[in-house]
Design an enzyme around this catalytic site. Structure first.
Site, mmCIF file in Angstrom:
data_model
loop_
_atom_site.group_PDB
_atom_site.id
_atom_site.type_symbol
_atom_site.label_atom_id
_atom_site.label_comp_id
_atom_site.label_asym_id
_atom_site.label_seq_id
_atom_site.Cartn_x
_atom_site.Cartn_y
_atom_site.Cartn_z
ATOM 1 N N ALA A 46 0.909 -1.486 -0.231
ATOM 2 C CA ALA A 46 -0.490 -0.046 -0.063
ATOM 3 C C ALA A 46 0.878 1.047 0.193
ATOM 4 O O ALA A 46 1.997 1.738 0.496
ATOM 5 C CB ALA A 46 -0.866 -0.203 1.220
ATOM 6 N N LEU A 51 5.992 0.775 6.231
ATOM 7 C CA LEU A 51 6.997 -0.210 5.468
ATOM 8 C C LEU A 51 7.175 0.289 3.890
ATOM 9 O O LEU A 51 8.304 0.352 3.648
ATOM 10 C CB LEU A 51 6.951 -1.695 6.133
ATOM 11 C CG LEU A 51 7.698 -2.436 5.809
ATOM 12 C CD1 LEU A 51 9.468 -2.327 6.261
ATOM 13 C CD2 LEU A 51 7.415 -3.983 5.837
ATOM 14 N N CYS A 52 5.993 0.379 3.835
ATOM 15 C CA CYS A 52 6.146 0.322 2.106
ATOM 16 C C CYS A 52 6.953 2.183 1.444
ATOM 17 O O CYS A 52 7.545 1.793 0.869
ATOM 18 C CB CYS A 52 4.575 -0.025 1.668
ATOM 19 S SG CYS A 52 3.940 -1.710 1.747
ATOM 20 N N THR A 53 6.699 2.771 2.600
ATOM 21 C CA THR A 53 7.408 3.996 2.084
ATOM 22 C C THR A 53 8.877 4.249 2.364
ATOM 23 O O THR A 53 9.431 4.136 1.643
ATOM 24 C CB THR A 53 7.186 4.941 3.361
ATOM 25 O OG1 THR A 53 6.046 5.018 2.579
ATOM 26 C CG2 THR A 53 7.141 6.573 2.966
ATOM 27 N N LEU A 56 10.456 2.001 -0.364
ATOM 28 C CA LEU A 56 10.410 2.751 -1.606
ATOM 29 C C LEU A 56 11.950 4.154 -1.799
ATOM 30 O O LEU A 56 12.419 3.847 -2.324
ATOM 31 C CB LEU A 56 9.213 2.989 -2.321
ATOM 32 C CG LEU A 56 8.705 1.691 -2.439
ATOM 33 C CD1 LEU A 56 6.711 2.398 -3.221
ATOM 34 C CD2 LEU A 56 8.572 1.234 -3.692
#
Length: 147
Positions: A46, A51-53, A56
C-alpha cells in the site's frame, strides 16, 4: 488451502512474464519495451504506509547506484494511478509507480493475495529473472545481481 499465503516467488533463471501497466501519469509501461535494461520490480502492499514508504525510499536514496547498474525501478500495487501520483510526489521518487488493478500482474509474479505479498525482483537485460525475494531486501543486494 493456504498455499497462496506460502507460495515462493518465481525462480531465478526463468523468463520474466511480460506485462503492460499504467504508471502514475497514465503512461503504459511494458517489460518488452525495457529489454536491454535491468528492471527492478518492487511489489508492495500500500501507498503511504510505514514499511512500504521506507522500502521505496531506500531505492530512492540509492538511485545513483541503480543508474550505475543500468537499472530502472518500478513500485507496483493495485492502487489507482491518481493515488500513486500523490505518493510519488510526496516522497520525490525518481522512478514510476505502476497500477495493477485486480493484481493480474501480481498473479503472474506470485504476489497476489488479500494484500500484495511484498516481493522484489530484478529482471536482467536478457529478460530473465536474476533476483527474487520476499520481504524488504536492501537495494544494494538487489542491484548486485544486475547484468
Amino acid at each position: 488451502m493456504f498455499s497462496w499465503l506460502f507460495s515462493d516467488p518465481l525462480p531465478v533463471g526463468q523468463d520474466a512474464p511480460d506485462f503492460t501497466l499504467p504508471d502514475q501519469d497514465g503512461n503504459l509501461v511494458s517489460l518488452a519495451a525495457l529489454r536491454g535494461k535491468n528492471v527492478v520490480l518492487v511489489f508492495y502492499p500500500a501507498d503511504e504506509t510505514t514499511l512500504c514508504t521506507k522500502q521505496l525510499c531506500e531505492f530512492r536514496d540509492n538511485w545513483e547506484l541503480a543508474q550505475s547498474r543500468d537499472a530502472v525501478v518500478f513500485g507496483i500495487n493495485p492502487a489507482a494511478e491518481r493515488k500513486h501520483a500523490g505518493f510519488r510526489a510526496n516522497h520525490r521518487f525518481p522512478f514510476s509507480l505502476l497500477s495493477d488493478p485486480g493484481q493480474r500482474m501480481g498473479a503472474d509474479y506470485r504476489t497476489k493475495g488479500l494484500i500484495v505479498k511484498r516481493t522484489v525482483y530484478l529482471v536482467g537485460k536478457s529478460g530473465k529473472i536474476r533476483y527474487a525475494k520476499r520481504g524488504k531486501p536492501m537495494p544494494e543486494e538487489v542491484l548486485a545481481t544486475a547484468e
